[in-house]
Design a protein around this motif. Structure first.
Motif, PDB file in Angstrom:
ATOM      1  N   VAL D  96       0.832  -1.195   0.000  1.00 38.54           N
ATOM      2  CA  VAL D  96       0.000   0.000   0.000  1.00 38.54           C
ATOM      3  C   VAL D  96       0.874   1.255   0.000  1.00 38.54           C
ATOM      4  N   ARG D  97       1.954   1.217   0.805  1.00 37.04           N
ATOM      5  CA  ARG D  97       2.856   2.367   0.809  1.00 37.04           C
ATOM      6  C   ARG D  97       3.409   2.616  -0.593  1.00 37.04           C
ATOM      7  N   ALA D  98       3.881   1.538  -1.213  1.00 41.39           N
ATOM      8  CA  ALA D  98       4.437   1.684  -2.565  1.00 41.39           C
ATOM      9  C   ALA D  98       3.366   2.194  -3.518  1.00 41.39           C
ATOM     10  N   GLY D  99       2.174   1.608  -3.408  1.00 37.82           N
ATOM     11  CA  GLY D  99       1.081   1.991  -4.299  1.00 37.82           C
ATOM     12  C   GLY D  99       0.729   3.458  -4.163  1.00 37.82           C
ATOM     13  N   LEU D 100       0.695   3.941  -2.928  1.00 39.38           N
ATOM     14  CA  LEU D 100       0.356   5.347  -2.723  1.00 39.38           C
ATOM     15  C   LEU D 100       1.403   6.254  -3.352  1.00 39.38           C
ATOM     16  N   LEU D 101       2.677   5.850  -3.219  1.00 36.49           N
ATOM     17  CA  LEU D 101       3.729   6.686  -3.827  1.00 36.49           C
ATOM     18  C   LEU D 101       3.566   6.696  -5.347  1.00 36.49           C
ATOM     19  N   ILE D 102       3.268   5.527  -5.913  1.00 39.81           N
ATOM     20  CA  ILE D 102       3.061   5.471  -7.367  1.00 39.81           C
ATOM     21  C   ILE D 102       1.882   6.346  -7.760  1.00 39.81           C
ATOM     22  N   ALA D 157       1.581  10.133   3.401  1.00 33.42           N
ATOM     23  CA  ALA D 157       2.336  10.544   4.584  1.00 33.42           C
ATOM     24  C   ALA D 157       1.848   9.772   5.805  1.00 33.42           C
ATOM     25  N   LEU D 158       0.530   9.644   5.915  1.00 31.06           N
ATOM     26  CA  LEU D 158      -0.058   8.971   7.073  1.00 31.06           C
ATOM     27  C   LEU D 158       0.400   7.526   7.146  1.00 31.06           C
ATOM     28  N   MET D 159       0.556   6.914   5.998  1.00 27.21           N
ATOM     29  CA  MET D 159       0.908   5.505   5.959  1.00 27.21           C
ATOM     30  C   MET D 159       2.352   5.257   6.394  1.00 27.21           C
ATOM     31  N   PHE D 160       3.136   6.337   6.486  1.00 28.04           N
ATOM     32  CA  PHE D 160       4.498   6.145   6.980  1.00 28.04           C
ATOM     33  C   PHE D 160       4.609   6.560   8.447  1.00 28.04           C
ATOM     34  N   THR D 161       3.452   6.773   9.120  1.00 20.77           N
ATOM     35  CA  THR D 161       3.488   7.102  10.542  1.00 20.77           C
ATOM     36  C   THR D 161       2.997   5.912  11.341  1.00 20.77           C
ATOM     37  N   ARG D 162       2.927   6.123  12.667  1.00 27.31           N
ATOM     38  CA  ARG D 162       2.493   5.024  13.540  1.00 27.31           C
ATOM     39  C   ARG D 162       1.007   4.717  13.370  1.00 27.31           C
ATOM     40  N   VAL D 173      -7.865   4.252   2.141  1.00 19.89           N
ATOM     41  CA  VAL D 173      -7.133   4.077   0.885  1.00 19.89           C
ATOM     42  C   VAL D 173      -8.076   3.537  -0.192  1.00 19.89           C
ATOM     43  N   GLN D 174      -8.927   2.575   0.191  1.00 20.70           N
ATOM     44  CA  GLN D 174      -9.860   2.016  -0.800  1.00 20.70           C
ATOM     45  C   GLN D 174     -10.835   3.073  -1.297  1.00 20.70           C
TER      46      GLN D 174
END
Lengths: 636, 298, 267, 200
Positions: D96-102, D157-162, D173-174
């Motif tokens: 999901v992190r990768a997908g969001l960056l893409i 950004a949120l997905m890289f936090t706690r 995300v969905q």
């Protein structure tokens, strides 16, 4: 005490008193200013919304009296034409955008979650936001009016009078941005209501068991969702024409003057039903209580409301019969305008059947319903008259139409609304309104209303046009106008008495108890006023009149957590339990978001660049809104 | 029975297809209104009727009278067939070649009268039985193909039908159909086929609530198209309205009435069916709920 | 009343169903009938007329410009007054110069809007000679209330005579005061907005004054056409009709007297 | 009122996904509002077009290039978008992190190209009603790209936090992915109008 509430404790684990304490700790709005600004309780916001809307009703009423003062005599000079034009514009705009639509949505914000048996409205933060936006929109319009910058182009703001060339100054821009504020708030509430009704109904409340007021609000919300974007598009185009020189409405550059009217009435006609349908729903929900039998024709009533909703989108043209439409189309437009009489008729016949086969109890709310019948049928008849093109070209924009739509809106919507206030007041406040004063209010309003507005039919037939600040002595309209003006004073006195009764009863009224009228729907299954969490355990519904079937024992569903805000999501059709869902806590961010949006919108009256720099605080506020704060509800 | 339906529908449509080639088929420029008994129309119409009736007869012999295909379904199919034949064979056809309004009435009969009635009559379930058993099963197998599944999704069908309506009403294209027989055939074919698909998807496949939503969207977008035709101060379809004067109308008036026909009567049908769907949805909603259901199992 | 309270709920529902059903059918019949009646009325009202008289009406904030396209002779241009021959259909071609207005003579026809960028047409016939008051029926700004006009239907011969008279230029001043008045009119900015044929004044922003005194009213139906009213109007138009487009032109009392005297002779 | 517990909800799942989630319905409702707005703007465009003697008014039809580029980019973005939605449904945080960056990149690219698309309209918003209509249509759609892009940035950004590993976030995300599909699909009729109608 707090130590004893463990994590993951369920409502079924606790007796009634500790359950109440536990739920209060989680659901109560914090005390003090912060709590008041941050609350997301639908009941607090709903009460606030209703009160604000009635304040705007009173303001709009004062303007009406000023207009009647001016019109009481021919060639009167009480008001200047400029002031008169501001007054009738602000009167219409206030009544439509700041009173009628918001008050119906406000009643729904308070009542729908209770009537469908859930603990809070869907998207409570959006609900808080929508109230702030509405308030700012109202302050904007009235603030501008008080400093002599009120719009003076009518609530319909026809171009080119409202366009860049003839609508000088910032008056029209203020009107157009006021539209933006109230539309944002109305749309937000519509979304909340749709989702609340579709997904948060008590288990077992299938579509054929939904209280009819809730059905009405569902249909209304869909109409809002489909209709309000039209006025947003229109007002945006108007602002762009005025601010950055686009040519949407400028015929010299390929634009079109009638485009405004098409867009405005594509919204404006459904608007009538946005106001009327909730009132219809109130009647269908109140009536059974006072005739002691279930409503007759539940399904026809639902379908009638749905078909009114559909038809309302086909009828906008009937506000434009005099603009030079295709001659050959007139019969089509007449036929479809008249078709609305059928669903309206079905509703009235079903109510009459319900009364006829019931045992009526003549309490105040029921009196308002009777007042409704007379006035609304009268308004409906004149409605059929203006639906006919050859007749309408005479009646259009005359005082006949003023009379017609006041019969429809006051008779069709305000009377049921007042009946609704008398009916639900004990639920709102825990106290009854005065029955004695209530009967005076109902009688006074009914009589004075008819004395005020019936003669206007005659004035219209005598040829008096609308929106004139004065008329000449030799027209011979003076006598009737004086009569109308005097009756208007009595009408105002009736409203004053109503406000007095409401304010007095809120403090000193008789205590009501949970279900003072012996009604059948779920809002009466909890305390009056309801606790912050609405229902200690969610009711289970087995019929369309749950409180009349269960002999004093309420079937409930248990198993929700008590250590955090939790509510139940059910399926759309059958209301079968589907999931538990957390509901947000109080937060100040909706207020900041509303203020940031205000800065953007007000700035954009002055310069288009405000959209650019204004986007920054809006973005920050929205991030603050959605960024999780680490509470249980947000982390689950 | 329902799984067999799709296959037969495609077959039936293939058979019906030439029926929509009535456009200027027999005698395009006759100067008096007349019935047009064009074999290209009559043959497939007769075939469609024969298949349906033979199939129903055989089915009823096996299952009993009124079983499988109910009497009212037979009645609806017959009504739909008559409506289609009325649009294709009666003088209305001749009229439609000369007057935009009549042409629009013809289109509306095909799209909102004949198509839903034919679909409501369960044409496939019936016609299926006209075939030998083995062929019937093979056809049923084809119906499970992914393409049909995708095509008959309510959203797909609504979009395809909507596209057919909007694309063909682009003025240059619509005018071209008046002079070009091939294009005209394609136009009517796509109206009928996409109409049958649309109504099949909504009446036979969709959830009533979804069907109501798609009907509402269709009502609104055809209404907008009709309104655009009605309110245009210019003649957009010069070829199609060229003969309007024969009926005492100006070209602009012809265009306006055509728009109104699409807008008001067409919209009324969508609205009526939508209401039926809502009603069905509401009435069925309390099924599946037993009072006191223990919900632990969920 | 006693009977219905004793009925069982099922029977009550059945009775109610029949009653409601009947009422619905009746409603359908009534609205169908009304629609047909409306259709027939429309047909009757808009029945085509032979050789109508054509009159162009252009609406401005807040007055009406009326033009009779030249039938043997120059166009006749007047304001706030529409003379028509009684008994003959009149085709009124409506246009708007600034904002939307609406043309309404209740005793002769329904309303028809005048819309910038669009041309509308209204056909009406005055069956009998007489004066019919008309008024703007679409809100058009500050002085919407004071935007009236008069339709005067006359026997055809009287109309023809009137029309011929209107085609003539303005009359020459009869006396010294009138001559002075005309001189003042030409020297002051009046001519920038008004036309008086036969003089230097050729403005087109305001009403054509060539035959001003032949009209019944002044300022779009506000004042009677008297010399006194003319003087009052010229002296302070903004008090009489606030917001209108006629500025106050400073005149000495003598000038004011003379101008109004001259204008009062423009028959 | 006495209560009788007849239903036990304690084993119901917390925070349903898809149609069992309130945010899903909220997103759909807002899509309905905005879809109506788009439909109305397209109607305004067609209405003004049906009024004008010649359409476009005193301007060449917009150039194909940049608009088609934007369309292709948007269509291409559907692939990672659908994948992202699936990964979120599967609660696969890494993907999901990768997908969001893409998706952040795939959202930014058409926005940049959009600048050239505005220039390729070859008409200004204040030249005439045609210019006003095309600028407003394109502007309205650009606003939607912009807001959804901002949401993607914030979610990324949120997905890289706690706060990341949480069913609610995956639901967000969905819903975000669904909204992007909406933004892409609404573009297609607008594209057809802007570039097709003037060439009829």
């Amino acid at each position: 005490m707090s130590a004893r509430i463990q994590d993951d404790q369920r409502d079924t684990d606790l007796a009634d008193a500790p359950l109440d304490a536990a739920l209060r700790r989680v659901w109560d709005t914090p005390r003090g200013v912060w709590g008041a600004l941050a609350t997301v309780d639908h009941k607090v916001i709903g009460r606030r919304y209703i009160a604000t809307a009635f304040v705007f009703l009173a303001f709009g009423g004062v303007l009406a009296l000023l207009m009647r003062w001016q019109l009481a005599r021919p060639e009167s000079r009480v008001l200047t034409p400029d002031l008169y034009n501001q007054i009738f514009t602000v009167h219409g705009t206030s009544m439509m955008f700041l009173f009628a639509v918001p008050v119906m949505e406000a009643m729904a914000v308070y009542l729908v979650p209770l009537m469908v048996g859930t603990r809070n409205i869907a998207f409570p933060r959006l609900n808080a936001f929508s109230y702030w936006m509405y308030l700012v929109g109202g302050i904007l319009l009235w603030g501008a009016f008080l400093v002599d910058m009120g719009p003076d182009i009518g609530w319909f703001a026809y171009v080119p009078l409202a366009g860049p060339q003839y609508g000088a100054g910032k008056r029209v821009d203020i009107w157009a941005q006021m539209i933006t504020f109230t539309e944002i708030s109305a749309l937000a509430v519509a979304v909340e209501i749709v989702v609340t009704v579709l997904k948060q109904r008590a288990p077992g409340m299938s579509l054929d068991r939904i209280p009819l007021f809730v059905w009405a609000m569902l249909v209304t919300s869909f109409i809002i969702i489909m209709a309000m974007p039209a006025v947003m598009v229109a007002s945006t185009a108007l602002i762009l024409d005025r601010l950055v020189g686009t040519h949407f409405f400028n015929p010299a550059e390929g634009g079109d003057v009638l485009l405004w009217q098409h867009l405005f009435w594509f919204f404006g006609h459904p608007e009538v039903y946005i106001i009327f349908l909730p009132a219809v729903g109130m009647i269908s929900s109140i009536l059974p209580t006072f005739v002691r039998r279930p409503i007759f024709g539940y399904l026809p009533l639902v379908l009638a409301m749905v078909s009114v909703g559909i038809l309302s989108f086909g009828l906008w043209v009937h506000h434009m019969f005099t603009t030079g439409l295709p001659r050959l189309g007139e019969s089509f437009f007449t036929a479809s305008s008249m078709a609305i009489a059928l669903p309206s008729g079905i509703q009235i016949f079903c109510w009459l059947a319900t009364i006829w086969y019931g045992r009526p109890v003549y309490r105040t709310p029921f009196l308002f319903i009777l007042a409704f019948f007379f006035t609304f049928i009268m308004g409906g008849m004149t409605g059929v008259m203006v639906a006919s093109v050859p007749l309408d070209t005479q009646l259009h924009d005359s005082y006949f139409v003023v009379a017609h739509f006041h019969y429809v809106l006051v008779g069709g919507a305000v009377f049921p609304l007042l009946g609704g206030v008398y009916y639900w007041f004990p639920k709102f406040t825990g106290r009854m309104m005065s029955e004695r004063v209530g009967k005076w209010v109902a009688g006074l309003l009914f009589a004075a209303f008819n004395f005020t507005f019936f003669p206007m039919h005659v004035l219209g037939l005598l040829g008096m046009p609308r929106r004139v600040y004065t008329y000449q002595l030799d027209m011979g309209w003076g006598g009737l106008n004086l009569f109308v003006s005097l009756s208007a004073v009595v009408l105002a006195a009736g409203f004053l008495l109503f406000f007095y009764d409401a304010v007095r009863s809120a403090r000193h009224g008789e205590p009501a108890g949970d279900n003072p009228w012996g009604a059948a729907t779920l809002e009466w299954a909890t305390a009056s006023p309801p606790p912050s969490y609405n229902f200690a355990r969610l009711p289970v519904v087995r019929s369309a009149n749950p409180l009349w079937e269960d002999d004093g024992v309420l079937p409930v569903a248990g198993g929700l957590r008590v250590d955090r805000r939790e509510l139940l999501v059910t399926t759309v059709g059958g209301a079968l339990p589907e999931a538990r869902e957390s509901s947000p806590r109080p937060t100040i961010w909706p207020l900041w978001s509303a203020l940031a949006t205000t800065a953007l919108l007000l700035g954009s009256i002055l310069t288009p660049w405000a959209v650019v720099w204004g986007a920054v605080p809006v973005t920050i506020a929205l991030i603050g809104w959605f960024w999780p704060g680490g509470r249980k509800e947000e982390e689950s | 029975m329902r799984t067999l339906g799709p296959a037969l529908l495609s077959l039936c449509l293939a058979l019906l297809a030439p029926a929509s080639v009535w456009a200027h088929g027999a005698d395009p420029h006759g100067d008096a209104p007349a019935w047009s008994f064009d074999p290209w129309i009559m043959l497939p119409l007769m075939l469609a009727a024969a298949l349906y009736l033979c199939g129903t007869a055989r089915l009823w012999r096996r299952a009993g009278m009124g079983r499988g295909v109910r009497y009212w379904q037979l009645a609806l199919y017959v009504a739909g067939w008559l409506a289609l034949a009325g649009a294709l064979v009666s003088p209305l056809h001749w009229w439609g070649e000369h007057l935009f309004t009549a042409h629009m009435i013809e289109h509306e009969i095909v799209m909102v009268v004949a198509a839903p009635l034919l679909v409501a009559g369960r044409p496939l379930g019936a016609a299926l039985w006209a075939f030998p058993d083995r062929l019937r099963r093979r056809l049923a197998g084809a119906a499970r193909g992914g393409l049909w599944r995708w095509l008959s999704l309510p959203a797909t069908a609504t979009i395809l039908h909507g596209l057919a309506i909007w694309v063909w009403h682009m003025p240059p294209l619509f005018d071209a159909t008046v002079t070009h027989v091939g294009l005209h055939r394609a136009q009517h074919l796509s109206f009928l086929l996409s109409g049958l698909l649309f109504w099949w998807a909504l009446l036979r496949r969709a959830h009533p609530a979804a069907a109501a939503g798609h009907l509402f969207i269709t009502m609104v977008h055809t209404g907008v198209l009709g309104a655009l035709l009605t309110f245009s101060p210019r003649v957009l379809y010069t070829q199609q309205t060229a003969h309007a004067a024969l009926w005492g109308l100006t070209a602009l008036e012809d265009q306006q009435i055509a728009g109104l026909v699409m807008w008001v009567p067409g919209g009324t049908v969508y609205a009526a069916v939508m209401l039926t769907m809502v009603s069905r949805w509401v009435r069925r909603s309390s099924r599946g709920w037993r009072p006191g259901d223990a919900l632990r199992a969920r | 009343l006693r009977r219905r309270s004793r009925a069982t709920p099922q029977a009550a529902d059945r009775h109610a169903g029949i009653a409601v059903g009947t009422a619905c059918v009746a409603t359908v019949l009534v609205i169908t009938g009304l629609t047909l009646a409306s259709y027939v009325t429309t047909r009757v009202i808009s029945a085509g007329a032979e050789a109508p008289l054509v009159v162009r009406v252009r609406a401005l904030q807040w007055w009406w410009e009326v033009t009779y396209p030249g039938e043997a002779g120059p166009d006749v241009v007047t304001a706030n007054e529409i003379r028509i021959p009684a008994g003959r259909p009149v085709r009124i071609e409506l246009s708007a110069a600034d904002v939307i207005h609406s043309f309404w003579v209740p005793n002769l026809a329904g309303k028809q809007d005048l819309i910038p960028g669009r041309d509308n047409v209204l056909t009406l016939t005055a069956r009998r000679p007489g004066q019919y008051r008309g008024q703007c029926a679409e809100f058009c700004g500050m002085q919407h209330a004071h935007m009236a006009f008069m339709v005067i239907a006359e026997p055809p011969e009287a109309f023809a005579a009137w029309r011929a008279a209107q085609q003539a230029d303005s009359a020459a001043p009869a006396g010294a005061e009138e001559a002075f008045g005309r001189q003042v009119f030409e020297q002051k900015p009046c001519g920038a907005c008004h036309t008086v044929r036969g003089t230097e004044a050729r403005g087109t922003n305001g009403p054509d004054l060539t035959h001003l005194a032949s009209r019944a009213t002044l300022a779009a139906g506000m004042l009677p056409m008297t010399r006194g009213a003319l003087a009052a109007w010229i002296a302070d138009p903004q008090t009489i009709k606030p917001g209108n487009n006629m500025p106050m032109v400073p005149l000495t009392p003598a000038e004011l007297q003379a101008v109004s005297a001259w204008l009062a002779t423009l028959r | 009122m006495k209560q009788d517990v007849v239903v036990d909800l304690s084993d119901l799942p917390m925070n349903g996904s898809g149609t069992a989630s309130l945010t899903w319905w909220g997103t759909v409702a807002f899509m309905l509002i905005e879809g109506t707005g788009f439909a109305l703007m397209i109607s305004v465009y067609l209405y003004l077009g049906s009024l004008a003697p010649a359409w476009p008014i005193e301007a060449p039809p917009p150039e194909w290039g940049p608009g088609t580029g934007v369309t292709l980019l948007l269509l291409a973005s559907l692939v990672p978008n659908v994948l992202l939605s699936r990964w979120a449904a599967a609660r696969d945080l890494r993907k999901v992190r990768a997908g969001l960056l893409i998706m952040a990149v795939f959202g930014t690219a058409p926005l940049v190209l959009r600048v050239w698309e505005f220039m390729a309209l070859d008409v200004s918003w204040d030249s005439n009603a045609y210019g006003s209509a095309v600028w407003m249509l394109l502007g309205l759609h650009t606003t939607h790209i912009l807001t959804d892009l901002l949401e993607t940035y914030v979610l990324a950004a949120l997905m890289f936090t706690r706060h990341a590993d949480n069913p609610r976030r995956f639901g967000d995300v969905q819903d975000g992915a669904m909204y992007w599909n909406f933004v892409v699909l609404t573009w297609l009729p607008i594209y057809a109008c802007l570039y097709g109608i003037p060439r009829l």
